[in-house]
Design a protein around this motif. Structure first.
Motif, short mmCIF file in Angstrom:
data_model
loop_
_atom_site.label_atom_id
_atom_site.label_comp_id
_atom_site.label_asym_id
_atom_site.label_seq_id
_atom_site.Cartn_x
_atom_site.Cartn_y
_atom_site.Cartn_z
N PRO A 161 0.92 -1.24 -0.19
CA PRO A 161 -0.10 0.00 0.05
C PRO A 161 0.89 1.30 0.08
CG PRO A 161 -0.01 -0.91 2.09
CD PRO A 161 0.72 -1.98 1.38
N ALA A 195 -7.84 -7.41 4.66
CA ALA A 195 -9.08 -8.17 5.25
C ALA A 195 -9.57 -9.17 4.19
CB ALA A 195 -10.19 -7.51 6.03
N GLY A 196 -8.72 -9.28 3.11
CA GLY A 196 -9.24 -10.21 1.91
C GLY A 196 -9.10 -11.69 2.25
N SER A 197 -8.97 -12.43 1.29
CA SER A 197 -8.73 -13.74 1.65
C SER A 197 -7.48 -14.10 2.34
CB SER A 197 -8.75 -14.66 0.39
OG SER A 197 -9.96 -14.53 -0.44
N SER A 198 -6.30 -13.59 1.89
CA SER A 198 -5.07 -13.91 2.46
C SER A 198 -5.20 -13.10 4.07
CB SER A 198 -4.10 -13.04 1.82
OG SER A 198 -3.92 -13.58 0.64
N ARG A 218 -9.81 -1.89 6.11
CA ARG A 218 -10.28 -0.61 5.58
C ARG A 218 -11.78 -0.85 4.99
NH1 ARG A 218 -6.91 1.71 0.37
NH2 ARG A 218 -7.57 -0.26 -0.74
N THR A 219 -12.22 -2.13 4.58
CA THR A 219 -13.48 -2.40 4.09
C THR A 219 -13.68 -3.71 4.53
OG1 THR A 219 -12.80 -1.25 1.98
CG2 THR A 219 -15.03 -2.34 2.03
N LYS A 303 -17.03 -8.28 -4.21
CA LYS A 303 -15.47 -8.56 -4.08
C LYS A 303 -15.29 -9.98 -4.26
CE LYS A 303 -14.06 -4.75 -1.01
NZ LYS A 303 -12.93 -4.21 -1.42
N ARG A 304 -14.28 -10.64 -4.23
CA ARG A 304 -14.29 -11.81 -4.36
C ARG A 304 -14.51 -12.36 -3.00
NH1 ARG A 304 -11.54 -16.53 -3.49
NH2 ARG A 304 -11.32 -18.29 -5.19
N ALA A 351 -1.23 -7.86 3.91
CA ALA A 351 -2.34 -8.69 3.22
C ALA A 351 -3.14 -7.71 2.15
CB ALA A 351 -3.17 -9.37 4.11
N THR A 352 -1.87 -7.20 1.50
CA THR A 352 -2.81 -6.10 0.51
C THR A 352 -3.01 -6.38 -0.93
OG1 THR A 352 -0.57 -5.03 0.69
CG2 THR A 352 -2.28 -4.04 2.02
N GLY A 353 -2.80 -7.69 -1.11
CA GLY A 353 -3.29 -8.35 -2.60
C GLY A 353 -2.29 -8.01 -3.50
N TRP A 466 -10.28 -5.74 -6.79
CA TRP A 466 -9.40 -5.87 -8.01
C TRP A 466 -10.24 -6.58 -9.24
CZ3 TRP A 466 -9.29 -10.95 -8.53
CH2 TRP A 466 -9.57 -11.83 -7.62
P1 NA7 Z 1 -7.27 -8.74 -1.67
O1 NA7 Z 1 -8.40 -9.52 -1.93
O2 NA7 Z 1 -6.95 -7.92 -2.75
O3 NA7 Z 1 -7.33 -8.07 -0.37
C1 NA7 Z 1 -6.55 -6.98 -0.16
C2 NA7 Z 1 -6.84 -6.33 1.22
O4 NA7 Z 1 -6.03 -5.38 1.52
C3 NA7 Z 1 -8.18 -5.61 1.15
O5 NA7 Z 1 -8.62 -5.91 2.55
C4 NA7 Z 1 -7.99 -4.08 1.08
O6 NA7 Z 1 -8.96 -3.29 1.44
C5 NA7 Z 1 -6.69 -4.06 1.87
N1 NA7 Z 1 -5.90 -2.74 1.46
C6 NA7 Z 1 -5.23 -2.75 0.32
N2 NA7 Z 1 -4.47 -1.44 0.34
C7 NA7 Z 1 -4.64 -0.89 1.67
C8 NA7 Z 1 -4.48 0.33 2.22
N3 NA7 Z 1 -3.61 1.01 1.49
N4 NA7 Z 1 -5.00 0.35 3.44
C9 NA7 Z 1 -5.77 -0.55 4.18
N5 NA7 Z 1 -6.08 -1.79 3.77
C10 NA7 Z 1 -5.59 -1.85 2.48
O7 NA7 Z 1 -5.90 -9.59 -1.77
P2 NA7 Z 1 -5.97 -11.02 -1.08
O8 NA7 Z 1 -4.49 -11.53 -1.06
O9 NA7 Z 1 -6.48 -11.26 0.29
O10 NA7 Z 1 -6.53 -11.92 -2.00
C11 NA7 Z 1 -6.34 -11.97 -3.32
C12 NA7 Z 1 -6.91 -13.33 -4.04
O11 NA7 Z 1 -5.77 -14.33 -3.76
C13 NA7 Z 1 -7.87 -13.66 -3.35
O12 NA7 Z 1 -9.13 -13.34 -3.56
C14 NA7 Z 1 -7.89 -15.29 -3.84
O13 NA7 Z 1 -8.21 -15.26 -5.10
C15 NA7 Z 1 -6.59 -15.58 -3.76
P3 NA7 Z 1 -10.03 -2.79 0.41
O14 NA7 Z 1 -11.12 -3.96 0.43
O15 NA7 Z 1 -9.63 -2.36 -0.77
O16 NA7 Z 1 -10.65 -1.87 1.23
#
Ligand code: NA7
Length: 509
Positions: A161, A195-198, A218-219, A303-304, A351-353, A466
């Protein structure tokens, strides 16, 4: 000793086979699930003049890169396999990352693909000279090819991020896809951003062993409760003794996973049952204030969907806090949120994707008449049926831009794409031709995909994700696997420019 995820693999020489050249010369980029598949299928054809260029020191793509605690796939294990290589040995209903890595390594080995992989080869460019491609890697080596197949993966490059002060943090920090096993987290104060899958998998796996974990959310995300369970020994034995039972299980799970994937394209009414499962599951969060903060304000599936059973309890441990305030900056001691609070931590986990829209970039691609990929993709990543790019003859992709998405198994998708590419390769080999899609047909197809996707929950569900490209339109095709299979059953050759290339490998005898 068995190979382990993360352990560097040495190239096993296949020079003898290479010298008995058959088929066109092919470069495959990437030794993940798609690249291994391409290698297996080429060998099945008896074409062994190919190399798989892999930038890392071992194969496995996602399953090599993601070794964080709790890493697992949320598609049932018995369907997350190549259709021709069922696996009776899965130990759990949802496979753990290291077991998945071992499966793909084992299949690659059994099918003779390991000897074709060259490690530590990051592809920097591929240039077409009017007849053939020259692929150049980061060590300055060049590979000539009649055909290039990009199997570079989609969620590949970790995204850190853009938070000020990241570099000032005094403790250890890393991205989930670059987990540092050298750093002990036991008894430590952990900051977990995302707070995504990872993020959910990590939290559920480590909450019990750390002093404290603060997850910066964040969400909120919808979490679908899926129950994992060991596969009992007698069932594994039955799978081993009865291939038809294993195949039947695969088919049932494939149908189930297709129907789950299709929900993204369903009407709101059609999705109601799944939505209810997710909102009912949230009732397991006993504190109403926490439950409110964990409840998303957008549609399920936008979202996924995150899948977990254990998260619902783990997130309620006394040593777990969900921080919903926005992050202002990172300081040496921890994370400062906009309400002025400093959340001190010893280890900071991102865990920011991933950068979901890089595709084959930053690799530089130069096609016919010197046209570059940046020029062809100046507005959008233009492809024809996701597998080919206008002006890039005999260049094919697996899991490329506008591939289908959702919760369906990616293996079925890339197998279907391969069967289509394979038909084009037959023509390349037997007639010595160059094949590239017509630009007008690619534009037509992309417009169709974008129209279709604009009705999916990814676009209408009221969230950022994404799935969406810079225009806010989903970059994924909203089709099910059976629909994809139908549309890719046979190439419509009138949608391609096919021309003779005098220097293309002579037709296969
Ligand atoms: P994801 O699903 O892209 O999740 C990334 C998380 O990181 C998500 O909760 C984002 O919040 C958060 N994020 C990203 N940037 C920030 C900043 N700047 N501040 C706070 N939070 C942030 O990635 P994963 O690795 O969990 O999963 C990816 C895929 O891999 C998954 O769906 C499977 O297919 C396997 P946001 O929701 O954007 O507000």
């Amino acid at each position: 000793m068995d190979a382990q995820v993360g352990q560097p693999l040495k190239a096993e020489s296949s020079r003898n086979e290479m010298s008995r050249r058959t088929g066109p010369r092919i470069v495959i980029i990437g030794a993940g699930v798609s690249g291994i598949l391409a290698g297996i299928k080429l060998r099945e054809r008896g074409w062994n003049d190919f190399v798989i260029l892999e930038r890392a020191e071992t194969l496995g793509g996602t399953w090599r890169d993601n070794v964080y605690p709790g890493v697992a796939y949320d598609v049932p294990a018995h369907v997350y396999v190549y259709s021709f290589a069922p696996n009776p040995a899965w130990k759990t209903r949802y496979a753990k990352g290291p077991d998945i890595w071992r499966y793909y390594h084992d299949v690659a080995r059994r099918h003779g693909v390991l000897g074709h992989i060259e490690y530590g080869k990051g592809v920097e460019s591929a240039v077409f000279d009017g007849a053939r491609w020259t692929v150049t890697t980061n060590d300055g080596e060049s590979y000539d090819a009649d055909v290039v197949i990009a199997a570079a993966g989609r969620l590949r490059d970790p995204k850190l991020p853009d938070i000020p002060g990241k570099e000032t943090f005094a403790g250890s920090s890393f991205h989930t896809a670059r987990w540092d096993n050298g750093i002990s987290i036991k008894g430590k104060r952990i900051g977990l951003i995302g707070a995504g899958s990872s993020g959910v998998q990590v939290l559920a796996a480590i909450a019990g062993e750390v002093a404290h974990i603060k997850q910066f959310q964040r969400t909120p995300q919808w979490v679908f409760p899926v129950e994992d369970a060991p596969v009992p020994w007698w069932k594994r034995l039955a799978f081993r003794l009865s291939p038809s039972y294993l195949r039947q299980t695969y088919q049932q799970l494939l149908d189930f996973s297709n129907s789950r994937g299709a929900l993204a394209f369903e009407t709101k009414e059609g999705r109601a049952e799944r939505d209810k499962v997710c909102s009912d599951a949230l009732l397991r969060i006993r504190d109403p204030e926490l439950r409110a903060r964990l409840t998303p304000d957008y549609d399920v599936g936008c979202k996924r969907l995150v899948m977990s059973e254990t998260w619902f309890e783990e997130v309620q441990r006394p040593n777990v806090s969900i921080v919903s305030e926005r992050i202002e900056k990172i300081e040496p001691q921890g994370v400062r949120t906009i309400d002025g609070a400093l959340h001190e931590c010893d280890v900071l986990i991102y865990a920011t994707g991933f950068d979901a829209h890089a595709y084959i970039r930053p690799m530089e691609l130069t096609g016919e008449d010197g046209i570059t990929l940046d020029e062809v993709w100046s507005e959008l990543p233009l492809t024809y049926r996701s597998v080919s790019i206008p002006h890039m003859p005999n260049f094919f992709m697996l899991n490329g831009p506008s591939s289908p998405g959702g919760s369906a198994s990616i293996v079925g998708i890339v197998e279907t794409q391969w069967a289509y590419v394979d038909q084009l390769l037959s023509q390349v080999a037997s007639e010595g031709v160059l094949i590239a899609p017509r630009e007008d047909k690619a534009r037509e197809w992309l417009a169709e995909v974008r129209e279709r996707a604009s009705n999916s929950v990814w676009a209408t569900g009221g969230c950022q994700s994404w799935y969406l490209d810079h225009t806010g339109t989903p970059a994924y095709d909203a089709v099910t696997l059976p629909e994809l299979q139908q549309s890719l059953a046979a190439p419509k050759m009138e949608d391609f420019e096919v021309r003779q290339a005098s220097q293309v490998a002579s037709p296969v005898q």
